[in-house]
Design an enzyme around this catalytic site. Structure first.
Site: not given
Ligand code: DAT
Ligand code: MG
Length: 147
Positions: A57, A85, A91, A102, A112, A126
């Site tokens: 993704f 968080r 997520t 969310r 999200n 960051e």
């Molecule tokens: P978070 O934002 O909760 O830290 P993450 O770091 O695992 O989550 O992922 C970063 C972003 O990527 C997340 O906010 C939305 C996108 N994302 C994560 N998993 C995904 C998936 N399976 N399909 C599409 N987008 C996804």
């Molecule tokens: Mg993340």
């Protein structure tokens, strides 16, 4: 005092949720240290989400996060990284509890609403990616003795 990086994503900005999201962190008792409306370049987005480079993704994620302005913020407070968080929620909005940002406003995993640093190391990385030292404002709120 601990600091974290939070960012209202383009969907949150378009839906007029900047104020609502800021209110939740203020009400919790955290302190806003920096904030700005900005649009991410592809380069910055790819660096910010570098840990997901190999995920299927990734392209979609970079397209989305660069598709409109975001509201970038730094917040300060006791255990603010973990606590924010929890306020943000899981997520995937389908799994996020009601009462979380969310869980209350999200439908789709790609949209999200908000990003939050997941560890002290990512928070430092960051914050430095999005803000210069002189954009971070240190100040005391007298109410903090009651939080
Ligand atoms: P978070 O934002 O909760 O830290 P993450 O770091 O695992 O989550 O992922 C970063 C972003 O990527 C997340 O906010 C939305 C996108 N994302 C994560 N998993 C995904 C998936 N399976 N399909 C599409 N987008 C996804
Ligand atoms: Mg993340």
């Amino acid at each position: 005092m601990e600091r974290t990086y939070l960012m209202v994503k383009p969907d949150g900005v378009q839906r007029g949720l900047i104020g609502e999201i800021i209110s939740r962190f203020e009400a919790k008792g955290f302190t806003l240290v920096a904030g700005k409306l900005t649009q991410l370049s592809r380069d910055l987005a790819e660096t910010h989400y570098g840990e997901h480079k190999e995920r299927p993704f990734f392209g979609e994620l970079v397209d989305f996060i660069t598709s409109g302005p975001v509201f970038a913020m730094v917040w300060e407070g006791e255990n603010v990284i973990k606590s924010s968080r929890t306020l943000v929620g899981s997520t995937n909005p389908i799994e996020a509890s009601p009462g979380t940002i969310r869980g209350d406003y999200g439908v789709h995993v790609g949209m999200n609403l908000i990003h939050g640093s997941d560890s002290p190391e990512s928070a430092v990385r960051e914050i430095n990616l999005f803000f210069t030292e002189d954009e971070l404002v240190s100040y005391k709120k007298t109410i903090n003795q009651w939080i």
